[in-house]
Design a protein around this motif. Structure first.
Motif, short mmCIF file in Angstrom:
data_model
loop_
_atom_site.label_atom_id
_atom_site.label_comp_id
_atom_site.label_asym_id
_atom_site.label_seq_id
_atom_site.Cartn_x
_atom_site.Cartn_y
_atom_site.Cartn_z
N VAL A 50 38.71 -50.94 -6.68
CA VAL A 50 38.89 -52.34 -7.09
C VAL A 50 39.90 -53.03 -6.19
O VAL A 50 39.70 -54.17 -5.75
N MET A 51 41.00 -52.34 -5.89
CA MET A 51 42.01 -52.92 -5.02
C MET A 51 41.46 -53.18 -3.61
O MET A 51 41.76 -54.19 -2.99
N SER A 52 40.63 -52.25 -3.13
CA SER A 52 40.02 -52.45 -1.81
C SER A 52 39.06 -53.63 -1.83
O SER A 52 38.98 -54.40 -0.87
N ALA A 53 38.32 -53.80 -2.94
CA ALA A 53 37.41 -54.93 -3.06
C ALA A 53 38.18 -56.25 -3.07
O ALA A 53 37.78 -57.23 -2.43
N ILE A 54 39.29 -56.29 -3.79
CA ILE A 54 40.12 -57.50 -3.84
C ILE A 54 40.63 -57.83 -2.44
O ILE A 54 40.64 -59.00 -2.01
N GLU A 55 41.06 -56.81 -1.69
CA GLU A 55 41.55 -57.02 -0.34
C GLU A 55 40.46 -57.64 0.54
O GLU A 55 40.72 -58.55 1.34
N LYS A 56 39.23 -57.18 0.38
CA LYS A 56 38.13 -57.72 1.18
C LYS A 56 37.79 -59.14 0.76
O LYS A 56 37.48 -59.99 1.60
N LEU A 57 37.85 -59.43 -0.53
CA LEU A 57 37.58 -60.78 -1.00
C LEU A 57 38.66 -61.76 -0.52
O LEU A 57 38.40 -62.94 -0.32
N LEU A 58 39.86 -61.26 -0.35
CA LEU A 58 40.96 -62.10 0.11
C LEU A 58 40.93 -62.31 1.62
O LEU A 58 41.16 -63.43 2.10
N ARG A 59 40.65 -61.24 2.36
CA ARG A 59 40.84 -61.28 3.81
C ARG A 59 39.56 -61.42 4.62
O ARG A 59 39.63 -61.82 5.79
N GLN A 60 38.42 -61.11 4.05
CA GLN A 60 37.19 -61.10 4.84
C GLN A 60 36.20 -62.17 4.38
O GLN A 60 34.99 -61.95 4.36
N VAL A 61 36.75 -63.32 4.02
CA VAL A 61 35.93 -64.47 3.65
C VAL A 61 36.33 -65.64 4.53
O VAL A 61 37.52 -65.92 4.70
N ASP A 62 35.36 -66.31 5.11
CA ASP A 62 35.61 -67.48 5.95
C ASP A 62 35.57 -68.73 5.08
O ASP A 62 34.52 -69.29 4.80
#
Length: 319
Positions: free
Chosen positions: A161-173
């Protein structure tokens, strides 16, 4: 253009957290009642040692350094200590202002934004391999709900879940935004800490009904944000009053002015009341926000007042 799917995200997350389970101790246990006692004792020992080691590592590393999200000027989190108080609806319906606003659904286990914003489909990938938000009513949105089927459960442990949150925060344009509104999950757990520690949050809006049981958790949520040095912009009192559509008699089903009184106790502004109204429920279920489908209605005006109060409060904090 390539699409970012749930299977791809799931594969990446499992690679990033591919560690042995704490339950795999490598010790054979005998059958019978003694087996359970033996397992519990050993499990407690493993859990205690693992927790101590994690705490030691975290103390050595210190808190994560906050990094802004590219292109986003200010980040507002909308939170509540308890689910079912209308937090997501408030986050969505208070968005429609003159400035550019985006919406991030941080509720991994129970995403609501796809339904509320009438959005479906997998996000496409940009040239630099970042996810592109889905857009409706001029609002760019990102949610875990875009990567899974409507009825599919997210059965993940905390690390994933934490990894998913990190991706939603950092890997969205996100492009260029004045405000990014983050719809937080209920409670005061890992997701809340991860977000507040990794990105600079301009302020938190707490949503609650006037009911005592909801106010208890709302207060915990407000106190958590104070502990992590996030300004509490104020409290919104949702489902404040019900007006009969036939006789127009008003009934305070969940109590009266509970959130207003809590705001005074906490020393934070009261941002406004939102009524319990059939039109809000119907437009939410249809994915047609009341501020768009019924812009001249009293309930739409209530959401606009809340949004205006939040912006004014941000201006005061930033001045």
């Amino acid at each position: 253009m390539a699409q970012f799917t749930y299977s791809r995200l799931n594969h990446l997350l499992r690679l990033s957290v591919n560690k042995p389970s704490l339950l795999r101790t490598g010790v054979e246990l005998t059958d019978g009642p003694a087996c359970y006692v033996q397992f519990v004792r050993r499990q407690r020992s493993v859990d205690s040692k693992t927790l101590q080691e994690r705490q030691r590592q975290q103390m050595a590393k210190g808190l994560p350094k906050q990094k802004p999200i590219t292109g986003v000027k200010q980040i507002i989190v909308v939170a509540s200590g308890k689910g079912g108080v209308g937090k997501s609806t408030t986050a969505v319906f208070s968005l429609f202002q003159s400035k550019s606003v985006g919406l991030l659904d941080a509720d991994i286990y129970g995403p609501s934004i796809p339904k509320l914003m009438n959005l479906k489909g997998n996000p496409e990938l940009s040239d630099d391999n970042r996810m592109l938000p889905l857009i409706n009513y001029g609002i760019p949105c990102m949610s875990m709900g875009f990567l899974v089927e409507d009825a599919a459960p997210i059965v993940w442990r905390g690390l994933m879940v934490m990894s998913a949150i990190e991706k939603l925060l950092r890997q969205v344009d996100w492009g260029r935004l004045d405000y990014l509104v983050v719809d937080m999950p209920p409670g005061t757990g890992d997701v809340q800490l991860s977000i507040t520690q990794n990105i600079p949050v301009s302020g938190a809006v707490i949503v609650s009904t006037p009911q005592d049981i909801a106010l208890l958790d709302a207060r915990r949520g407000a106190e958590m944000f104070k502990k992590v040095n996030v300004p509490v912009l104020g409290l919104v009192q949702n489902m404040s009053v019900f007006q009969c559509p036939n006789c127009h008699h008003q009934t305070h089903i969940f109590g009266s002015d509970g959130a207003r009184q809590l705001a005074q106790t906490l020393g934070v502004p009261f941002l406004g009341d939102v009524p319990l109204h059939l039109n809000i429920r119907e437009t939410s279920d249809k994915g047609k926000p009341v501020v768009i489908s019924s812009p001249d209605s009293p309930e739409a005006e209530a959401y606009r007042k809340v949004a205006s109060a939040v912006v004014q409060r941000l201006e005061v904090i930033n001045s």
